[in-house]
Design a protein around this motif. Structure first.
Motif, PDB file in Angstrom:
ATOM      1  N   ILE A 346       0.871  -1.177   0.000  1.00 37.35           N
ATOM      2  CA  ILE A 346       0.000   0.000   0.000  1.00 37.35           C
ATOM      3  C   ILE A 346       0.902   1.219   0.000  1.00 37.35           C
ATOM      4  O   ILE A 346       1.856   1.299   0.777  1.00 37.35           O
ATOM      5  N   VAL A 347       0.621   2.169  -0.884  1.00 34.12           N
ATOM      6  CA  VAL A 347       1.316   3.458  -0.874  1.00 34.12           C
ATOM      7  C   VAL A 347       0.358   4.469  -0.259  1.00 34.12           C
ATOM      8  O   VAL A 347      -0.694   4.770  -0.826  1.00 34.12           O
ATOM      9  N   ALA A 348       0.711   4.959   0.919  1.00 36.40           N
ATOM     10  CA  ALA A 348      -0.163   5.875   1.652  1.00 36.40           C
ATOM     11  C   ALA A 348       0.250   7.311   1.405  1.00 36.40           C
ATOM     12  O   ALA A 348       1.444   7.635   1.439  1.00 36.40           O
ATOM     13  N   SER A 355      -5.708   5.126  14.925  1.00 37.41           N
ATOM     14  CA  SER A 355      -6.650   4.025  14.690  1.00 37.41           C
ATOM     15  C   SER A 355      -6.051   2.967  13.772  1.00 37.41           C
ATOM     16  O   SER A 355      -6.301   1.766  13.944  1.00 37.41           O
ATOM     17  N   VAL A 356      -5.237   3.411  12.783  1.00 37.76           N
ATOM     18  CA  VAL A 356      -4.575   2.459  11.881  1.00 37.76           C
ATOM     19  C   VAL A 356      -3.588   1.598  12.670  1.00 37.76           C
ATOM     20  O   VAL A 356      -3.539   0.374  12.493  1.00 37.76           O
ATOM     21  N   VAL A 357      -2.818   2.232  13.525  1.00 41.99           N
ATOM     22  CA  VAL A 357      -1.832   1.501  14.322  1.00 41.99           C
ATOM     23  C   VAL A 357      -2.524   0.481  15.221  1.00 41.99           C
ATOM     24  O   VAL A 357      -2.106  -0.686  15.308  1.00 41.99           O
ATOM     25  N   ASP A 358      -3.594   0.902  15.899  1.00 36.27           N
ATOM     26  CA  ASP A 358      -4.304  -0.015  16.798  1.00 36.27           C
ATOM     27  C   ASP A 358      -4.844  -1.222  16.035  1.00 36.27           C
ATOM     28  O   ASP A 358      -4.738  -2.364  16.495  1.00 36.27           O
ATOM     29  N   GLN A 426      -5.242 -16.017   3.143  1.00 36.80           N
ATOM     30  CA  GLN A 426      -6.508 -15.476   3.637  1.00 36.80           C
ATOM     31  C   GLN A 426      -6.286 -14.458   4.748  1.00 36.80           C
ATOM     32  O   GLN A 426      -6.927 -13.392   4.770  1.00 36.80           O
ATOM     33  N   GLN A 427      -5.383 -14.768   5.655  1.00 41.31           N
ATOM     34  CA  GLN A 427      -5.097 -13.810   6.731  1.00 41.31           C
ATOM     35  C   GLN A 427      -4.445 -12.544   6.181  1.00 41.31           C
ATOM     36  O   GLN A 427      -4.750 -11.435   6.621  1.00 41.31           O
ATOM     37  N   LEU A 428      -3.557 -12.716   5.196  1.00 44.33           N
ATOM     38  CA  LEU A 428      -2.899 -11.559   4.603  1.00 44.33           C
ATOM     39  C   LEU A 428      -3.904 -10.681   3.871  1.00 44.33           C
ATOM     40  O   LEU A 428      -3.855  -9.441   3.955  1.00 44.33           O
ATOM     41  N   GLN A 429      -4.830 -11.302   3.161  1.00 44.66           N
ATOM     42  CA  GLN A 429      -5.857 -10.527   2.462  1.00 44.66           C
ATOM     43  C   GLN A 429      -6.735  -9.767   3.440  1.00 44.66           C
ATOM     44  O   GLN A 429      -7.111  -8.610   3.182  1.00 44.66           O
ATOM     45  N   ALA A 430      -7.062 -10.378   4.560  1.00 46.90           N
ATOM     46  CA  ALA A 430      -7.869  -9.686   5.572  1.00 46.90           C
ATOM     47  C   ALA A 430      -7.107  -8.488   6.133  1.00 46.90           C
ATOM     48  O   ALA A 430      -7.688  -7.412   6.349  1.00 46.90           O
ATOM     49  N   LEU A 431      -5.807  -8.662   6.364  1.00 47.48           N
ATOM     50  CA  LEU A 431      -4.991  -7.555   6.863  1.00 47.48           C
ATOM     51  C   LEU A 431      -4.909  -6.443   5.839  1.00 47.48           C
ATOM     52  O   LEU A 431      -5.025  -5.247   6.186  1.00 47.48           O
ATOM     53  N   LEU A 435      -6.146  -2.471   6.354  1.00 50.88           N
ATOM     54  CA  LEU A 435      -5.283  -1.297   6.209  1.00 50.88           C
ATOM     55  C   LEU A 435      -5.705  -0.417   5.039  1.00 50.88           C
ATOM     56  O   LEU A 435      -5.644   0.818   5.120  1.00 50.88           O
ATOM     57  N   SER A 436      -6.126  -1.032   3.943  1.00 51.81           N
ATOM     58  CA  SER A 436      -6.467  -0.234   2.758  1.00 51.81           C
ATOM     59  C   SER A 436      -7.712   0.611   2.973  1.00 51.81           C
ATOM     60  O   SER A 436      -7.881   1.636   2.312  1.00 51.81           O
ATOM     61  N   ARG A 437      -8.574   0.198   3.891  1.00 53.46           N
ATOM     62  CA  ARG A 437      -9.741   1.041   4.197  1.00 53.46           C
ATOM     63  C   ARG A 437      -9.299   2.403   4.724  1.00 53.46           C
ATOM     64  O   ARG A 437      -9.965   3.418   4.481  1.00 53.46           O
TER      65      ARG A 437
END
Length: 490
Positions: A346-348, A355-358, A426-431, A435-437
């Motif tokens: 992801i390029v932010a 909230s992202v960190v938490d 699957q876990q990586l996709q959920a993560l 984050l992308s939200r």
């Protein structure tokens, strides 16, 4: 002006248009029934290998073992520009796709081939230093550059992995420990020679074949041809350089990451303090931060900056020191273990929020290892320093407003059964979705994700259409292509 008009008009018109001034094309050869593999082997002095040959399997193995099942029809090993040119001409004449390989470290296996011709560039690793100019061959690795420059005080801002090919690094942009201080690897590129899909030699710089040169600074490898050499301007490092390596216990992950995010966003540190930080689940779960310090823009000595850093960040463990630039860079070399993995990025364009960190800490804290060898890592590369000096349209690398690039990865073992990689993915996709939200869906083309939707925009933004025009000019038949390869303008 279309491609045919450019080619008919000759070098002068190509230079004026900024598109196309080929130095020469491989001599045309008569057609043949089937594929004349024997002819190609003779062109390469015997360095053409087929499945079953003892040299084939080691040459074919990519860094990401998830793609080790892909088997090319043959592997060509040229040792010169002329042999690359002859190989590409042969492939075009015999209608077989070409995949170049420098280091073989594509996250998504884009330096592998199934049934095509893999061109292994490991025999072209020459490195030449002339004053502050560096020229490297197509297959040079970062460790070759390190060996040539380690005693010079001259820097090419490269990446972390000594085995990574310089070509793949620069063609996709190139981030690493010195990015915030000296820019991307592609920002130091001053020239490159390309054998294009039409088997032309294109010598490119700001004034000759300038559109292709533009595309070679962030348009990613394997799209336009094979770059047989790269020329860079080196940076004399006159400022004192310091390094730091910090870590925290997992219970302190959230406050540590929040303090880190605040510190790297401070304007006074944007060009003087470089930072890679993140979380890892391998063994003891831990949070880490490491990078270089060149002293602040207020002439603060780097050791003073490091004392401030350690005081503010309160790590559980800390190691710091001063050294020459290449000794500092060497401390953060990472050699991938050679295993299967899945990854994305992801390029932010904004600073990390609390909230992202938490959410990140909660997600990795609950990560379930699918096997004893499974592990996950999320790395953040601080941006927004010298890398932001250019505009998004100045190079094909478009992410000039990035504040951080996020690298997400899950690894497992070659011996793990099929349910293990599935569970890790699957876990990586959920993560990633989590984050992308918050951070958006822009992505770094050197950390490709084969499942990424709208990758054209994610990797290249508003530069994609221009890249398509270059592709149509130099490789309209798509001799070089892969699932996320640039398509020519229709």
């Amino acid at each position: 002006m279309d491609r045919r008009t450019v080619l008919r008009a000759g070098a002068g018109a190509g230079l004026a248009a900024g598109l196309w001034a080929p130095a020469g094309r491989a001599a045309a050869a008569g057609g043949s029934e089937g594929r004349d593999w024997g002819g190609l082997k003779r062109l390469l002095g015997g360095r053409l290998y087929f499945p079953g040959d003892p040299r084939f399997a080691p040459l074919n193995m990519p860094a990401n073992h998830s793609y080790s099942h892909r088997v090319p029809a043959a592997i060509a090993c040229p040792r010169s520009h002329e042999e690359v040119l002859a190989t590409v001409e042969w492939a075009g004449r015999h209608a077989i796709g070409v995949v170049p390989r420098g280091g073989g470290h594509s996250y998504a296996g884009y330096s592998t081939s199934d049934g095509g011709l893999l061109v292994h560039l490991g025999g072209m690793r020459d490195v030449t230093v002339n004053g502050t100019t560096l020229t490297v061959g197509a297959g040079a690795r970062e460790l070759d550059v390190y060996a040539a420059l380690k005693d010079t005080g001259l820097l090419l801002p490269g990446g972390r992995c000594p085995e990574v090919g310089v070509g793949g690094l620069v063609l996709g942009g190139g981030i690493g420990p010195a990015t915030r201080a000296y820019g991307l690897t592609c920002d130091s590129l001053t020239g490159t020679t390309v054998v294009t899909g039409d088997a032309y030699t294109a010598r490119c710089d700001e004034n000759s074949n300038s559109e292709l040169f533009w595309a070679c600074r962030g348009g990613a490898g394997g799209n336009f041809g094979i770059n047989t050499s790269f020329t860079f301007t080196l940076h004399p490092v006159r400022r004192a350089t310091a390094w730091y390596d910090l870590s925290w216990a997992w219970k302190d992950a959230a406050p540590a990451l929040k303090r880190l995010a605040e510190l790297i966003a401070e304007p006074r540190y944007r060009k003087s303090l470089t930072c890679q930080f993140g979380l890892r689940t391998a063994g003891e779960r831990r949070v880490y931060a490491q990078g270089l310090c060149f002293g602040s823009e207020r002439s603060e000595h780097p050791e003073q900056t490091l004392r401030t850093l350690v005081t503010r960040l309160r790590p559980r463990r800390s190691a710091t020191g001063t050294a020459g630039i290449w000794e500092c860079m060497r401390r953060f070399h990472e050699t991938p273990p050679g295993d299967p993995y899945a990854a994305g990025s992801i390029v932010a364009g904004k600073d990390l929020g609390a909230s992202v960190v938490d959410e990140l800490v909660d997600s990795l804290g609950s990560w379930k290892a699918a096997s004893p060898d499974s592990r996950a890592a999320v790395s953040f590369f601080a941006m927004g320093g010298a890398d932001a000096a250019l505009r998004p349209a100045d190079t094909a690398y478009v992410h000039r407003d990035a504040t951080v690039i996020v690298d997400l990865a899950a690894h497992w073992s070659d011996a793990d059964p099929a349910p293990v990689p599935d569970a890790n993915r699957q876990q990586l996709q959920a993560l990633y979705r989590s984050l992308s939200r918050h951070l958006g869906t822009d992505a770094y083309q050197n950390f490709p994700d084969p499942g990424l939707r709208n990758w054209q925009t994610a990797y290249y933004g508003g530069n994609y259409a221009r890249l398509q025009t270059v592709k149509r000019t130099v490789d309209p038949a798509r001799l070089f292509t892969y699932p996320q390869g640039i398509a020519p303008t229709p």
